[in-house]
Design a protein around this motif. Structure first.
Motif: not given
Lengths: 119, 119
Positions: A14-31, A63-70
């Motif tokens: 399970c992807c648990t990467n976190r990017r800063p709020d507002g990053h254009k790709r988003g992140s799985c943890a932010a979701h 595959r951040c745009e599709l997250g959360p991904t596993m």
């Protein structure tokens, strides 16, 4: 030489990467992937899957745009998931029964969520 | 329905779990896995493997006594590795050429490192 037999019957990352709020790709943890990963681990234990199925956190699966991904190996099937109900369906249908949750599966060349996949 | 074709040709997960110093099982991070993971990512990029091979960090893979550990999917081959030279050998032999580094491979029922594997 033949490869050793599988150590786990199924190995889930399970992807648990976190990017800063507002990053254009988003992140799985932010979701919300961390809470869903915790729920998945607890439910897998309740279902008696320990020792056969391993649920792991992973860094960015890219595959951040599709997250959360596993992704489930060795079959290499990818899912998006947005709720405990999605997690339950993946655990029961794929990991217990060996089927597929087609609604939540990601295609190899998919770049955005399908309408029925949006959380 | 057939599963989609693989998103990555090879997907590598390096355990970077860290336990407190003195824990009886040890941990991969306590054995230097984070620096070796960084080295592996950089070398994979230099070898032009980006897009085909993904190197990821993972939480505890639960084979701590054999660490640092990594697993390569979809083939499900596990390795222990202790040096940049081990990483180079795994990248070149397994991920570039499709072979196996038998010296560093973990057997399914292995519980401790073999003498030739000790770091």
């Amino acid at each position: 030489m033949t490869d050793p037999k599988p150590y786990f019957e199924a190995h889930v990352f399970c992807c648990t990467n976190r990017r800063p709020d507002g990053h254009k790709r988003g992140s799985c943890a932010a979701h919300g992937s961390e809470k869903l990963r915790d729920y998945m681990k607890a439910r897998a234990r309740e279902l008696g899957l320990d020792g056969k199925v391993r649920i792991n956190s992973a860094g960015c699966l890219d595959r951040c745009e599709l997250g959360p991904t596993m992704v489930v190996y060795p079959e290499g099937v990818w899912y998006t998931y947005h709720s405990p109900a999605d997690v339950d369906e993946i655990l029961d249908t794929h990991l217990v029964k060996g089927g597929r949750v087609e609604r939540l599966m990601l295609d190899t060349d998919q770049r955005e969520l399908r309408p029925e996949q949006a959380g």
